[in-house]
Design an enzyme around this catalytic site. Structure first.
Site, short mmCIF file in Angstrom:
data_model
loop_
_atom_site.label_atom_id
_atom_site.label_comp_id
_atom_site.label_asym_id
_atom_site.label_seq_id
_atom_site.Cartn_x
_atom_site.Cartn_y
_atom_site.Cartn_z
N SER A 1 48.80 72.91 19.84
CA SER A 1 47.42 71.86 19.90
C SER A 1 46.69 72.97 20.41
O SER A 1 45.41 72.36 19.54
CB SER A 1 47.77 70.92 21.10
OG SER A 1 49.03 70.18 21.69
N LYS B 1 54.41 63.05 31.26
CA LYS B 1 54.59 62.24 30.61
C LYS B 1 54.47 60.63 30.96
O LYS B 1 53.94 59.73 30.94
CB LYS B 1 54.38 62.03 28.90
CG LYS B 1 54.46 62.53 27.93
CD LYS B 1 54.93 62.32 26.15
CE LYS B 1 54.37 63.58 25.42
NZ LYS B 1 55.02 63.30 23.79
N ASN C 1 49.93 60.20 26.52
CA ASN C 1 50.32 62.01 26.73
C ASN C 1 48.59 62.34 26.25
O ASN C 1 48.10 63.57 25.99
CB ASN C 1 50.80 61.81 24.75
CG ASN C 1 49.82 61.46 23.78
OD1 ASN C 1 49.34 60.49 24.13
ND2 ASN C 1 50.31 62.52 22.76
N ASP D 1 51.29 59.40 20.56
CA ASP D 1 52.41 59.81 19.77
C ASP D 1 52.83 58.13 18.98
O ASP D 1 52.58 58.81 17.78
CB ASP D 1 53.51 59.92 21.08
CG ASP D 1 52.88 61.01 21.00
OD1 ASP D 1 52.82 62.24 20.67
OD2 ASP D 1 54.39 61.35 22.21
N GLY E 1 64.99 58.24 23.78
CA GLY E 1 63.83 58.72 24.16
C GLY E 1 62.13 58.80 24.58
O GLY E 1 61.61 57.62 23.72
N THR F 1 72.93 57.35 23.65
CA THR F 1 73.43 56.48 24.49
C THR F 1 73.08 55.16 24.62
O THR F 1 71.65 55.18 24.53
CB THR F 1 72.81 56.92 25.84
OG1 THR F 1 73.09 58.29 25.94
CG2 THR F 1 72.92 56.79 27.42
N ARG G 1 71.07 52.93 26.95
CA ARG G 1 69.37 53.54 26.84
C ARG G 1 68.61 52.91 25.20
O ARG G 1 67.62 52.49 25.62
CB ARG G 1 69.14 55.41 26.29
CG ARG G 1 69.31 55.78 27.59
CD ARG G 1 68.65 57.57 27.50
NE ARG G 1 67.62 57.87 27.15
CZ ARG G 1 66.98 58.06 27.58
NH1 ARG G 1 67.45 59.48 26.37
NH2 ARG G 1 66.05 59.13 27.60
N TYR H 1 60.17 69.14 14.11
CA TYR H 1 59.10 69.90 13.38
C TYR H 1 59.87 71.63 13.15
O TYR H 1 58.95 72.23 13.01
CB TYR H 1 57.34 69.46 13.78
CG TYR H 1 57.04 70.20 14.96
CD1 TYR H 1 56.89 71.09 15.42
CD2 TYR H 1 56.82 69.22 16.27
CE1 TYR H 1 56.94 71.44 17.53
CE2 TYR H 1 56.95 68.81 17.32
CZ TYR H 1 56.33 70.50 17.71
OH TYR H 1 56.36 70.13 19.23
N GLY I 1 57.84 66.56 10.69
CA GLY I 1 57.04 66.60 12.24
C GLY I 1 56.05 66.73 12.60
O GLY I 1 55.36 65.79 13.01
P1 NAP Z 1 63.43 63.51 25.19
O1 NAP Z 1 63.13 62.24 25.66
O2 NAP Z 1 64.93 63.76 25.60
O3 NAP Z 1 64.97 62.48 24.14
C1 NAP Z 1 66.31 63.20 23.29
C2 NAP Z 1 66.89 62.13 22.67
O4 NAP Z 1 67.55 62.57 21.16
C3 NAP Z 1 67.63 61.05 23.86
O5 NAP Z 1 67.63 60.22 22.62
C4 NAP Z 1 69.07 61.79 23.53
O6 NAP Z 1 69.69 60.73 23.24
C5 NAP Z 1 68.77 62.44 21.53
N1 NAP Z 1 69.62 63.40 21.75
C6 NAP Z 1 69.67 64.98 21.93
N2 NAP Z 1 70.51 65.76 21.90
C7 NAP Z 1 71.13 64.78 21.27
C8 NAP Z 1 73.06 65.26 20.04
N3 NAP Z 1 73.80 65.98 20.36
N4 NAP Z 1 73.15 63.55 19.80
C9 NAP Z 1 72.69 62.85 19.71
N5 NAP Z 1 71.60 62.87 20.35
C10 NAP Z 1 71.47 63.22 20.56
O7 NAP Z 1 63.21 63.87 23.60
P2 NAP Z 1 61.76 63.32 23.32
O8 NAP Z 1 60.40 63.94 23.83
O9 NAP Z 1 62.06 61.78 22.68
O10 NAP Z 1 61.71 64.73 22.14
C11 NAP Z 1 62.71 64.28 20.81
C12 NAP Z 1 62.37 64.98 19.52
O11 NAP Z 1 61.32 64.99 19.08
C13 NAP Z 1 62.05 66.14 19.87
O12 NAP Z 1 62.84 67.09 19.04
C14 NAP Z 1 60.56 66.75 19.91
O13 NAP Z 1 60.45 67.93 19.81
C15 NAP Z 1 60.59 65.85 19.21
N6 NAP Z 1 59.03 64.82 18.98
C16 NAP Z 1 58.12 65.44 18.24
C17 NAP Z 1 56.97 64.40 18.44
C18 NAP Z 1 55.89 64.35 17.35
O14 NAP Z 1 54.80 64.95 17.13
N7 NAP Z 1 56.68 65.55 16.02
C19 NAP Z 1 56.54 64.44 19.26
C20 NAP Z 1 57.29 64.38 20.52
C21 NAP Z 1 58.78 64.69 20.23
P3 NAP Z 1 70.66 60.53 24.41
O15 NAP Z 1 70.16 59.88 25.15
O16 NAP Z 1 71.28 59.74 24.33
O17 NAP Z 1 70.61 61.51 25.46
#
Ligand code: NAP
Length: 269
Positions: A16, A65, A85, A103, A129, A152, A155, A215, A236
């Protein structure tokens, strides 16, 4: 000088600062973008302190957040998503600052940039998530019918309930839903650490537009397999760019210099 910044812990690798400072340079603004790492227990004091110091705007990232909702006046979208955010300090000094979730706009504007319309489309969001909640509300608010698939299942069901009118399932529900969908968002972290995809390649097809929130790396296995099958692919960095663009525009009331911000971001990925 205007000061903007990011609250998170850790924030050392955040993209950022260069992205926002590229916008200030491009527009000749006297402004800086600074990162802050308060202790988790000090979030409220950090936000109050920022207001007292005259900071103009803050982004908020992991792990703050959700907790930030308690220290701001959230707009309707941020309240529904359950996460803030972006904090805007430009309102009445006697009141808490306003809280927003850009987001969701990051997702909506990423599709718009690639000429993908969302209204009336069948969409699938993988994950439940924070990123998935923002994506799911963005797609549903734009008029798409959304299916949530998550490892899960409970969720996914909770998110579908919050969205109203959406469906939910486990990862096994992906193949049939993606085959019939026109829009797909991966909002899990799958694909970051290992070269794996959360979606069976056989389900991907040429009528699909695929946004991967991951990303790092930029070109994930999901995007490669989607491209091989003729799908429109959106990495991403677009989502990251447009959440920043939306925050910049909220704070400053000016159109963001999108190309300059995109260049600064991609130079570091
Ligand atoms: P989070 O709240 O921790 O959520 C993680 C999600 O991934 C949950 O749905 C989790 O499932 C799932 N997951 C994790 N490991 C897994 C696996 N091995 N197999 C299947 N599902 C799995 O994280 P978040 O903040 O939402 O971020 C998620 C991704 O988005 C990250 O890579 C982050 O860098 C990216 N992101 C990108 C931006 C952008 O601007 N490009 C913004 C925000 C986030 P469960 O519920 O079953 O644990």
């Amino acid at each position: 000088m205007d000061v903007f910044g990011l609250l998170g812990n850790p924030v050392g690798h955040s993209l950022s600062p260069p992205m926002h400072e590229a916008a200030y340079d491009e527009l000749g603004m006297d402004a800086r973008y600074v990162t802050f790492e308060p202790d988790p227990d000090d979030l409220g004091r950090a936000i109050e302190g920022a207001a007292a110091l005259g900071i103009s705007g803050l982004n908020v990232t992991i792990p703050f957040k959700e907790d930030a909702l308690d220290h701001v006046d959230p707009d309707d979208l941020a309240a529904r998503i359950g996460a803030v955010n972006t904090i805007d300090f430009s309102g009445d000094e006697e009141k808490p600052p306003t809280g927003h979730n850009t987001d969701a706009a990051g997702v909506r504007r990423s599709f718009a940039h690639h000429d993908v319309t969302l209204a009336g489309k069948d969409a699938v969001v993988v994950g439940a998530g924070g990123a998935a909640r923002a994506a799911a509300f963005a797609l549903a608010d734009a008029g798409a019918a959304v299916h949530i698939a998550n490892r899960t299942v409970e969720r996914a069901e909770r998110l579908a309930d919050d969205l109203k009118g959406s469906t939910a399932g486990g990862l096994a529900s992906l193949e049939s839903h993606v085959s019939d969908a026109e829009v797909l968002v991966n909002a899990t972290s799958v694909g970051m650490e290992e070269d794996v995809s959360p979606v069976p390649a056989e389900a991907l097809h040429a009528d699909l537009a695929v946004l991967d929130a991951v990303y790092r790396p930029l070109d994930t296995r999901l995007l490669r397999e989607a491209r091989e099958r003729g799908a429109t692919t959106i990495d991403g960095a677009w989502m990251l760019l447009y959440q920043g663009v939306e925050a910049f525009e909220r704070w400053t009331g000016r159109d963001a210099p999108v190309s300059a911000m995109n260049e600064a971001l991609r130079a570091r990925l």
